[in-house]
Design a protein around this motif. Structure first.
Motif, PDB file in Angstrom:
ATOM      1  N   THR A 112       0.829  -1.208   0.000  1.00  0.00           N
ATOM      2  CA  THR A 112       0.000   0.000   0.000  1.00  0.00           C
ATOM      3  C   THR A 112       0.861   1.254   0.000  1.00  0.00           C
ATOM      4  O   THR A 112       0.676   2.154  -0.834  1.00  0.00           O
ATOM      5  CB  THR A 112      -0.924   0.012   1.226  1.00  0.00           C
ATOM      6  N   VAL A 113       1.813   1.326   0.917  1.00  0.00           N
ATOM      7  CA  VAL A 113       2.657   2.515   1.042  1.00  0.00           C
ATOM      8  C   VAL A 113       3.560   2.671  -0.186  1.00  0.00           C
ATOM      9  O   VAL A 113       3.661   3.748  -0.771  1.00  0.00           O
ATOM     10  CB  VAL A 113       3.508   2.438   2.325  1.00  0.00           C
ATOM     11  N   GLY A 114       4.214   1.572  -0.564  1.00  0.00           N
ATOM     12  CA  GLY A 114       5.154   1.645  -1.677  1.00  0.00           C
ATOM     13  C   GLY A 114       4.496   1.979  -2.996  1.00  0.00           C
ATOM     14  O   GLY A 114       4.984   2.821  -3.749  1.00  0.00           O
ATOM     15  N   LEU A 115       3.365   1.331  -3.290  1.00  0.00           N
ATOM     16  CA  LEU A 115       2.703   1.580  -4.565  1.00  0.00           C
ATOM     17  C   LEU A 115       2.068   2.961  -4.610  1.00  0.00           C
ATOM     18  O   LEU A 115       2.023   3.595  -5.661  1.00  0.00           O
ATOM     19  CB  LEU A 115       1.663   0.494  -4.844  1.00  0.00           C
ATOM     20  N   ARG A 116       1.594   3.446  -3.471  1.00  0.00           N
ATOM     21  CA  ARG A 116       1.056   4.806  -3.457  1.00  0.00           C
ATOM     22  C   ARG A 116       2.155   5.818  -3.780  1.00  0.00           C
ATOM     23  O   ARG A 116       1.966   6.720  -4.589  1.00  0.00           O
ATOM     24  CB  ARG A 116       0.432   5.129  -2.092  1.00  0.00           C
ATOM     25  N   PRO A 133      -3.381  -5.262   1.258  1.00  0.00           N
ATOM     26  CA  PRO A 133      -4.308  -5.564   2.354  1.00  0.00           C
ATOM     27  C   PRO A 133      -5.662  -4.872   2.174  1.00  0.00           C
ATOM     28  O   PRO A 133      -6.045  -3.984   2.938  1.00  0.00           O
ATOM     29  CB  PRO A 133      -3.555  -5.038   3.580  1.00  0.00           C
ATOM     30  N   LEU A 134      -6.406  -5.305   1.171  1.00  0.00           N
ATOM     31  CA  LEU A 134      -7.642  -4.614   0.797  1.00  0.00           C
ATOM     32  C   LEU A 134      -8.729  -4.723   1.850  1.00  0.00           C
ATOM     33  O   LEU A 134      -9.671  -3.925   1.852  1.00  0.00           O
ATOM     34  CB  LEU A 134      -8.144  -5.151  -0.547  1.00  0.00           C
ATOM     35  N   ALA A 135      -8.616  -5.704   2.748  1.00  0.00           N
ATOM     36  CA  ALA A 135      -9.599  -5.803   3.821  1.00  0.00           C
ATOM     37  C   ALA A 135      -9.405  -4.705   4.863  1.00  0.00           C
ATOM     38  O   ALA A 135     -10.296  -4.470   5.689  1.00  0.00           O
ATOM     39  CB  ALA A 135      -9.509  -7.176   4.491  1.00  0.00           C
ATOM     40  N   ARG A 136      -8.249  -4.029   4.812  1.00  0.00           N
ATOM     41  CA  ARG A 136      -7.931  -3.017   5.827  1.00  0.00           C
ATOM     42  C   ARG A 136      -7.598  -1.648   5.244  1.00  0.00           C
ATOM     43  O   ARG A 136      -7.745  -0.636   5.922  1.00  0.00           O
ATOM     44  CB  ARG A 136      -6.743  -3.503   6.668  1.00  0.00           C
ATOM     45  N   ARG A 137      -7.113  -1.607   3.990  1.00  0.00           N
ATOM     46  CA  ARG A 137      -6.655  -0.344   3.418  1.00  0.00           C
ATOM     47  C   ARG A 137      -7.157  -0.194   1.993  1.00  0.00           C
ATOM     48  O   ARG A 137      -7.205  -1.152   1.232  1.00  0.00           O
ATOM     49  CB  ARG A 137      -5.118  -0.261   3.429  1.00  0.00           C
ATOM     50  N   ASP A 138      -7.496   1.027   1.639  1.00  0.00           N
ATOM     51  CA  ASP A 138      -8.000   1.338   0.301  1.00  0.00           C
ATOM     52  C   ASP A 138      -6.846   1.390  -0.697  1.00  0.00           C
ATOM     53  O   ASP A 138      -5.750   1.857  -0.376  1.00  0.00           O
ATOM     54  CB  ASP A 138      -8.713   2.701   0.337  1.00  0.00           C
TER      55      ASP A 138
END
Length: 210
Positions: A112-116, A133-138
């Motif tokens: 999430t952090v790296g790809l953003r 972690p799509l169950a927890r982060r957009d």
């Protein structure tokens, strides 16, 4: 052979491990680890697998500890300041090598952090996300991004549920690839080689097109 490096990011310093091939690297890969509050660091099994894939492709690989992890100074920042860490690691890599392709790869929180960060960074050409972690982060920030993207998830992962990953994948722009790892949960124990193989194919495909 990996060597220890220190990566400056503002007023903090991150510890990392950088490996360079004997020849001029065909690609450079910055690799981001899973959630530090749950034991994630740069020595994680999936991070190591992504590092191996980069090296097998004739690339340079830089894995590092986010702020507040291991020997990295600073404090955990819930994914916000960690985006600066990714940009700082990318700058450090490019200060030492000049590959024609730069990839940011990450696992779970690191995906999430790296790809953003990588999606918004013009120096980054492609993205690899393992177990977003799509169950927890957009992850809607990936929509509209035309950089090549590889998503890898296990079919038994309740943090990165395959139906959610597939739904996201349908909304993403080309070029894109999705690889499911049969039998893998969120931790890929014993199945790290499947992650490495998928990443290697993706990286070699990019190198072949350059």
């Amino acid at each position: 052979m990996e060597r220890q490096v220190k990566i400056p990011v503002g007023d903090i310093s991150l510890e990392g491990l950088m490996a360079l091939p004997n020849a001029e690297p065909r690609v450079g890969v910055v690799i981001c680890h899973p959630h530090p509050l749950y034991g994630g660091d740069m020595h994680n099994n999936v991070v190591a697998a992504l590092t191996e894939a980069a090296l097998q492709a004739g690339g340079a690989a830089l894995r590092f500890n986010f702020r507040g992890v291991g020997g990295s100074t600073g404090l955990h920042d819930a994914g916000d300041g960690e985006q600066d860490d990714v940009r700082g690691a990318t700058s450090h890599l490019l200060a030492h090598v000049s590959p024609p392709i730069v990839i940011v790869a990450g696992y779970s929180f690191g995906a999430t952090v790296g790809l953003r960060a990588g999606a918004a960074d013009p120096r980054v050409h492609a993205l690899i996300g393992v177990a977003l972690p799509l169950a927890r982060r957009d992850a809607s920030f990936l929509e509209g991004i035309t950089k090549p993207k590889l998503l890898i998830s296990g079919d038994r992962d309740d943090v990165s549920p395959m139906p959610s990953v597939e739904a996201l994948f349908t909304r993403l722009d080309e070029p894109k690839q999705l690889v499911g790892v049969t039998g893998a949960d969120h931790f890929f124990a014993g199945l790290e080689g499947k992650v490495a193989a998928a990443a290697l194919r993706f990286i070699e495909g990019l190198v072949g097109q350059s």
